[in-house]
Design an enzyme around this catalytic site. Structure first.
Site, PDB file in Angstrom:
ATOM      1  CE  LYS A  11     -48.834  21.494  58.035  1.00  0.00           C
ATOM      2  NZ  LYS A  11     -48.462  22.862  58.527  1.00  0.00           N
ATOM      3  CE1 TYR A  51     -44.807  23.484  54.602  1.00  0.00           C
ATOM      4  CE2 TYR A  51     -44.165  21.447  55.675  1.00  0.00           C
ATOM      5  CZ  TYR A  51     -45.123  22.389  55.376  1.00  0.00           C
ATOM      6  OH  TYR A  51     -46.416  22.237  55.842  1.00  0.00           O
ATOM      7  CG  PHE A  59     -40.525  28.378  61.113  1.00  0.00           C
ATOM      8  CD1 PHE A  59     -41.043  27.546  60.130  1.00  0.00           C
ATOM      9  CD2 PHE A  59     -40.602  29.756  60.928  1.00  0.00           C
ATOM     10  CE1 PHE A  59     -41.624  28.071  58.978  1.00  0.00           C
ATOM     11  CE2 PHE A  59     -41.183  30.291  59.785  1.00  0.00           C
ATOM     12  CZ  PHE A  59     -41.695  29.441  58.794  1.00  0.00           C
ATOM     13  CB  THR A  93     -50.050  30.642  58.544  1.00  0.00           C
ATOM     14  OG1 THR A  93     -50.146  30.707  57.116  1.00  0.00           O
ATOM     15  CG2 THR A  93     -48.845  29.815  58.938  1.00  0.00           C
ATOM     16  CG  ASN A 114     -50.226  25.007  60.986  1.00  0.00           C
ATOM     17  OD1 ASN A 114     -49.729  23.910  60.722  1.00  0.00           O
ATOM     18  ND2 ASN A 114     -49.977  26.096  60.287  1.00  0.00           N
ATOM     19  CG  HIS A 117     -49.596  21.867  53.041  1.00  0.00           C
ATOM     20  ND1 HIS A 117     -48.813  22.994  52.963  1.00  0.00           N
ATOM     21  CD2 HIS A 117     -49.806  21.466  51.758  1.00  0.00           C
ATOM     22  CE1 HIS A 117     -48.542  23.254  51.685  1.00  0.00           C
ATOM     23  NE2 HIS A 117     -49.128  22.333  50.930  1.00  0.00           N
ATOM     24  CD  GLU A 128     -47.614  22.349  47.839  1.00  0.00           C
ATOM     25  OE1 GLU A 128     -48.843  22.130  47.980  1.00  0.00           O
ATOM     26  OE2 GLU A 128     -47.052  23.351  48.318  1.00  0.00           O
TER      27      GLU A 128
HETATM   28  P1  IDP Z   1     -49.170  27.823  55.378  1.00  0.00           P
HETATM   29  O1  IDP Z   1     -49.090  26.393  55.887  1.00  0.00           O
HETATM   30  O2  IDP Z   1     -50.378  28.533  55.938  1.00  0.00           O
HETATM   31  O3  IDP Z   1     -49.080  27.918  53.878  1.00  0.00           O
HETATM   32  P2  IDP Z   1     -46.417  28.756  55.465  1.00  0.00           P
HETATM   33  O4  IDP Z   1     -45.992  30.166  55.682  1.00  0.00           O
HETATM   34  O5  IDP Z   1     -46.267  28.175  54.093  1.00  0.00           O
HETATM   35  O6  IDP Z   1     -47.920  28.612  55.983  1.00  0.00           O
HETATM   36  O7  IDP Z   1     -45.600  27.882  56.497  1.00  0.00           O
HETATM   37  C1  IDP Z   1     -45.605  26.469  56.390  1.00  0.00           C
HETATM   38  C2  IDP Z   1     -45.765  25.881  57.762  1.00  0.00           C
HETATM   39  O8  IDP Z   1     -44.651  26.217  58.555  1.00  0.00           O
HETATM   40  C3  IDP Z   1     -46.966  26.381  58.559  1.00  0.00           C
HETATM   41  O9  IDP Z   1     -48.188  25.740  58.216  1.00  0.00           O
HETATM   42  C4  IDP Z   1     -46.539  26.050  59.973  1.00  0.00           C
HETATM   43  O10 IDP Z   1     -46.737  24.663  60.265  1.00  0.00           O
HETATM   44  C5  IDP Z   1     -45.043  26.329  59.910  1.00  0.00           C
HETATM   45  N1  IDP Z   1     -44.740  27.672  60.367  1.00  0.00           N
HETATM   46  C6  IDP Z   1     -44.938  28.839  59.707  1.00  0.00           C
HETATM   47  N2  IDP Z   1     -44.547  29.895  60.438  1.00  0.00           N
HETATM   48  C7  IDP Z   1     -44.076  29.377  61.595  1.00  0.00           C
HETATM   49  C8  IDP Z   1     -43.514  29.962  62.779  1.00  0.00           C
HETATM   50  O11 IDP Z   1     -43.381  31.175  62.909  1.00  0.00           O
HETATM   51  N3  IDP Z   1     -43.145  29.096  63.771  1.00  0.00           N
HETATM   52  C9  IDP Z   1     -43.287  27.734  63.656  1.00  0.00           C
HETATM   53  N4  IDP Z   1     -43.807  27.159  62.567  1.00  0.00           N
HETATM   54  C10 IDP Z   1     -44.198  27.960  61.544  1.00  0.00           C
HETATM   55 MG    MG Z   2     -47.497  27.477  52.611  1.00  0.00          MG
END
Ligand code: IDP
Ligand code: MG
Length: 150
Positions: A11, A51, A59, A93, A114, A117, A128
């Site tokens: 990212k 997404y 979010f 995550t 974070n 992805h 994807e």
């Molecule tokens: P993942 O990336 O571990 O698969 P997902 O639940 O698919 O997690 O969420 C996609 C992305 O959305 C996360 O990697 C993170 O960047 C963002 N995200 C997920 N939950 C939150 C949140 O509670 N607050 C802000 N960003 C979030």
């Molecule tokens: Mg995901």
């Protein structure tokens, strides 16, 4: 032997912080091989589509802003169980819950920054990869015999 493909994206924070090589190193040294890679400024439509499953989340708008905020490195890594193992390499995550030794566990703190992805299932990886690499993938299988018995 069935060799799975997974979509991995560094990212904007990971690219800006100079962690591209560190991420690539971890997938390479495990034994996965790189089928595709590009540095890309992400159009808003692509970020939204990537997404789309999270569209109803509070979010989501901030997540789309994050992904379009700078170039990302989009990659396809291939090998046995690359989807599930890729998720292990990446970590949970929420980086505060990611184990040390994972990318997120080692390099970041906030869930909204974070760093990386990774596809969460073989079917989502297919979706994807088609979305990010409509031009198709390279044919790069140079060292299989040093990784797999047969
Ligand atoms: P993942 O990336 O571990 O698969 P997902 O639940 O698919 O997690 O969420 C996609 C992305 O959305 C996360 O990697 C993170 O960047 C963002 N995200 C997920 N939950 C939150 C949140 O509670 N607050 C802000 N960003 C979030
Ligand atoms: Mg995901």
């Amino acid at each position: 032997m069935s060799l799975e493909q997974t979509f991995i994206m560094i990212k904007p924070d990971g690219v800006a912080r100079g962690l591209v090589g560190e991420v690539i190193k971890r997938f390479e040294q495990k034994g996965y091989y790189l089928r595709a890679l590009k540095l890309k400024n992400v159009e808003r439509e692509l970020a939204e589509e990537h997404y789309v499953d999270l569209k109803s989340k509070p979010f989501y708008p901030g997540l789309v802003e994050y992904i379009v905020s700078g170039p990302v490195v989009a990659m396809v890594w291939e090998g046995k169980q690359s989807v599930v193992t890729g998720r292990k390499i990446i970590g949970a995550t929420n980086p505060l819950q990611s184990e040390p030794g994972t990318v997120r566990g080692d390099f970041c703190i906030d869930v909204g920054r974070n760093l990386i992805h990774g596809s969460d299932a073989v079917e989502s990886a297919k979706r994807e990869i088609a979305l990010w690499f409509p031009e198709g993938l390279s044919n790069n299988k140079p060292f299989l015999k040093w990784i797999y018995e047969s």
